[in-house]
Scaffold this active site. Structure first.
Site, PDB file in Angstrom:
ATOM      1  N   CYS A 146       4.815  -1.889  -4.447  1.00  0.00           N
ATOM      2  CA  CYS A 146       3.935  -1.118  -5.336  1.00  0.00           C
ATOM      3  C   CYS A 146       4.251  -1.395  -6.798  1.00  0.00           C
ATOM      4  O   CYS A 146       3.358  -1.675  -7.600  1.00  0.00           O
ATOM      5  CB  CYS A 146       4.090   0.389  -5.096  1.00  0.00           C
TER       6      CYS A 146
HETATM    7  N1  PCA Z   1       3.913   1.692  -0.622  1.00  0.00           N
HETATM    8  C1  PCA Z   1       4.946   0.699  -0.788  1.00  0.00           C
HETATM    9  C2  PCA Z   1       4.266  -0.616  -0.663  1.00  0.00           C
HETATM   10  C3  PCA Z   1       2.971  -0.325  -0.011  1.00  0.00           C
HETATM   11  C4  PCA Z   1       2.777   1.121  -0.161  1.00  0.00           C
HETATM   12  O1  PCA Z   1       1.723   1.740   0.116  1.00  0.00           O
HETATM   13  C5  PCA Z   1       5.774   0.877  -2.045  1.00  0.00           C
HETATM   14  O2  PCA Z   1       6.121   2.028  -2.386  1.00  0.00           O
HETATM   15  O3  PCA Z   1       6.116  -0.085  -2.714  1.00  0.00           O
END
Ligand code: PCA
Length: 225
Positions: free
Chosen positions: A157
């Site tokens: 993310c």
């Molecule tokens: N959360 C992850 C990656 C994909 C998502 O929805 C994150 O916190 O990086």
């Protein structure tokens, strides 16, 4: 009528969660749109907002190229990237992306970068360009549980967020940023998580407030610290 193009991204699938809100919410908004009452008190009464939903792989190397492809096709005025944050109690409005990858588990490509910069030549961090203060004010009015967050993590993310803001830095008229969703719960009164409908309503308001801000920017609404 003024046209606005908005890209909203989410992730395809995330480790063992039944419903990834970041997968469902952009799709729901692309279907339903974000129109308001259309009345005299509707700030977007004369605006047509076109929503493009894009699902991305949970991949350090592939998520940004996939989002960039969608951006180049849609030529958006606003880009909102979203993801699931397990620990979030409500919506987490992310203030800043940091130049760091440190994965506790492998991504979809079995890649697990540890303590590495995303861009060795890039700045340490980028601020969001979403009007977080206006969005929070709106959430308070509508009773949507939310917080400001200064930590989008060190996984995929945050890497997507950093790349998006790096790209945005060269754009004059694009507002973009990252919104984290909590887990999806059945009950709206849960201590941790929100129902899917609440999350769709929240993201709809993020889009509406950002388009409103784009039409009438006022720098104090961008919360930088
Ligand atoms: N959360 C992850 C990656 C994909 C998502 O929805 C994150 O916190 O990086």
């Amino acid at each position: 009528m003024q046209q606005f193009s908005v890209v909203i991204s989410g992730f395809d699938h995330y480790d063992g969660v039944d419903v990834n809100p970041s997968c469902e919410v952009p799709r729901a908004l692309a279907e339903r749109g974000v129109a308001g009452s259309g009345g005299a008190d509707d700030p977007l009464a004369d605006v047509a907002v076109d929503i493009h939903a894009v699902g991305l792989p949970v991949s350090f190397s592939k998520s940004w190229p996939a989002l960039l492809e969608a951006i180049e096709a849609a030529r958006p005025d606003v880009v909102i990237a979203t993801g699931l944050k397990h620990s979030a109690r409500g919506i987490a409005l992310e203030r800043c992306a940091t130049n760091l990858m440190d994965a506790r588990e492998p991504d979809a490509d079995n890649d697990q970068p540890r303590r590495a910069p995303i861009d060795p030549d890039g700045p340490a961090a980028y601020w969001t360009r979403l009007p977080l203060r206006a969005i929070l004010k709106d959430f308070t009015k509508e009773d949507i549980p939310a917080t400001l967050s200064s930590d989008a993590g060190t996984y995929v993310c945050n890497t997507l967020f950093y790349n998006l803001m790096h790209w945005t830095a060269d754009q004059d008229r694009v507002l973009s940023g990252f919104v984290s969703f909590p887990q999806v719960t059945r009950s709206p009164h849960s201590q941790c998580g929100l129902t899917l409908d609440q999350q769709i309503a929240a993201c709809r308001n993020v889009v509406r407030e950002t388009v409103r801000y784009h039409l009438r920017p006022s720098s104090e609404e961008i919360l930088l610290a």
